[in-house]
Design a protein around this motif. Structure first.
Motif: not given
Length: 597
Positions: A85-89, A301-304
């Motif tokens: 998931x991205x940098x919020x979740x 986010x990119x690594x998700x």
């Protein structure tokens, strides 16, 4: 620490987006992160801190890379890849710090607003290069009033310098300021031909021409997201764009070697100098932070989009060295261009050539002196345009990813949200279509150093101290399928924070020096876009704490506990439950079973 589901805290459980996709190739993640180094405002705002040092001044970069850049890349990659998931979740790891995710969205959008200028400038020069006579060449320059330009120095090679010097009567207190035609050409869009570059003392001037170019840039970005909406296709797009930018950059570098003074510039770049290394010890702290993009959380986010077992340890080192290559290539180009203009004034103490934004503005006049000038100008500025577009679309992609991961109701309106965000950015970026906008972008870029340092310190606190060293080590070993040495954790917990505090102090000093020469309005904008958002992080943490039940200490502990923190793929999730132990992990199935019993 007991693992909880969102049901226990009274919040809606996290629902993974099963349609978010993966990278087509594992190397797409490397290309995407290396593309973050094309954040070319670092080559503008840090000119005096970096480009006068050369290759020897970059040596401290490798030390900083080992002690805190690569470790931070590992933490970012771990959170994104483990949670998918991205940098919020991803801050389900510790909901108290989830405000960092929302601040990341704000900072990313703020950076996108001013970063459009770095795509507008190349497009201006590309389109004008299609004309038979380029308007910034000596033939097409026209009337520039009483200003002296480098075209006036072509009277007779070596005699030109002495002629200009004689005009000043060899007065050591008086200098002949010589302007670069391409700089004057760009300033003509704002009807401002003052002696210096854009300053806040000048009246704010709005350029409808720049607005038109801005609309074209955002239109190009909208078309790219229309054609490459999925992660696999978007990764392929980034791969080819980055390779194209590096190939064009290499071609331009080879061609620039034939400019007058180019070999001296290249020699100066590789020449060992102790003062360069000393200066690098300070300035490289700025460059290192550029590894994470123009916003914050992009790597997360990119690594998700990686597969769960992707070796982020090895990839982080590859990314670090890949970004170093980008810095070196642009550094060599900058040195060559600066020595090309310096060669014109080396014979006179009275002559000062105003070189501004050497990679963006002054370079056009150097290109105009080449054979096939139109072609080389198009090639060079296409490289700059592609580089800027890479940073912008990557930043937008990470913001959209984080929003769709966190807010389930937005997933059914992906196209509307995507083009709505692009339209919003296009409208708000009109502020930077003024001459003051150029100054604002420089100040905000420097102020962001403070924010990024604080965010990284909070990230280490959340992952290595609140979530815990043992749990982090266990999770990353489970994900990678290989041991994670304790000494690496020690560096993350104790060594990296020390250098981040040092970076914070350096950023504070540089930012304060920048604002000495700026207006109160610039300071006010910086406070809104950079500093004030940091107050939202503890504020949101208190909100999460208030939502829990019990006394304050119990509320706070529950706010810091991870919720729904497990791999999203069922096979990996079941294996993770076995590693952690069912008695230490609760999820929806266990909650329902307990209620039925």
């Amino acid at each position: 620490m007991v693992y909880e589901s969102s049901y226990e805290t009274g919040r809606k459980p996290f629902t993974p987006d099963l349609q978010r996709g993966k990278w087509e190739k594992p190397t797409d993640f490397i290309f995407a992160c290396c593309g973050l180094a094309l954040k070319l405002d670092i080559f503008v705002v840090s000119y005096w801190f970096y480009f006068d040092m050369g290759l020897f001044g970059i040596l401290p970069y490798y030390f900083y890379m080992a002690v805190y850049m690569v470790p931070l890349l590992v933490i970012h990659s771990f959170m994104g890849q483990f949670s998918s998931s991205g940098f919020i979740s991803a801050f389900r790891l510790s909901p108290f710090f989830k405000g960092m995710g929302y601040v990341s969205v704000f900072l990313s959008i703020a950076s996108l607003l001013f970063y459009s200028i770095f795509a507008i400038v190349p497009l201006v020069f590309i389109l004008h290069s299609l004309r038979p006579t380029m308007p910034w060449s000596c033939e097409g320059l026209g009337n520039v009033g009483n200003l002296t330009t480098i075209c006036d120095m072509n009277i007779s090679e070596s005699d030109a310098i002495s002629t200009l010097a004689n005009e000043t009567n060899f007065d050591v207190l008086h200098t002949t300021e010589t302007h670069i035609p391409s700089v004057l050409f760009f300033k003509q869009h704002f009807e401002s031909l003052g002696g210096g570059f854009f300053t806040v003392e000048e009246d704010s001037q709005f350029s409808w021409t720049i607005v038109g170019f801005s609309a074209m840039i955002w239109g190009i970005i909208a078309c790219l997201f229309w054609s490459f909406p999925e992660a696999a296709k978007f990764g392929k797009l980034l791969r080819y764009l980055i390779l194209s930018a590096l190939i064009l950059l290499s071609l331009c570098l080879v061609r620039f070697l034939f400019l007058p003074g180019a070999l001296d510039g290249l020699l100066h770049f590789v020449k060992p100098q102790m003062h360069s290394m000393a200066n690098g010890g300070v300035s490289m702290t700025i460059v290192v932070l550029q590894a994470f993009g123009s916003g914050w959380g992009s790597v997360m986010s990119l690594s998700s989009f990686n597969k769960f077992k992707t070796n982020i340890m090895r990839y982080s080192w590859i990314i670090a060295f890949g970004q170093t290559l980008v810095y070196i290539l642009f550094g060599m180009v900058s040195f060559i261009l600066n020595h090309y203009f310096r060669e014109m004034s080396v014979s006179s103490y009275d002559l000062y050539i105003e070189t501004n934004w050497v990679l963006y503005l002054s370079s056009a006049s150097a290109l105009a002196s080449l054979e096939w000038a139109n072609l080389w100008t198009i090639i060079y500025y296409s490289m700059l345009l592609i580089s800027s577009l890479i940073v912008m679309i990557t930043q937008i992609f990470t913001v959209l990813t984080s929003l769709f991961d966190e807010f389930e109701f937005l997933r059914v309106h992906k196209q509307r949200v995507t083009y709505g965000l692009i339209g919003f950015l296009a409208f708000c970026s009109l502020l930077f279509c003024t001459n003051h906008g150029v100054v604002f972008s420089s100040a905000v870029s420097l102020d962001a150093i403070l924010t990024y340092s604080v965010m990284h310190l909070l990230l280490i606190l959340a992952v290595l101290w609140i979530y815990g060293r043992e749990r982090f080590q266990r999770d990353i070993e489970f994900m990678l399928g290989q041991p994670f040495a304790s000494w690496k954790v020690f560096i993350l917990r104790y060594i990296a924070p020390l250098f981040l505090i040092y970076t914070l102090l350096v950023g504070l000093f540089i930012s304060s020096m920048e604002h000495i020469y700026q207006s109160t309005l610039v300071l006010f904008i910086s406070l809104i876009l950079v500093v004030l958002p940091l107050l939202f992080i503890p504020g949101y943490g208190m909100y999460i704490t208030y939502q829990n039940t019990g006394g304050f200490c119990n509320r706070f502990r529950r706010a810091c506990r991870p919720t729904d923190w497990y791999p999203q793929e069922m096979e990996n999730r079941q294996q993770y439950e076995e590693v952690v132990g069912n008695s230490d992990l609760t999820h929806q199935l266990y909650e329902v079973t307990e209620e039925v019993n």
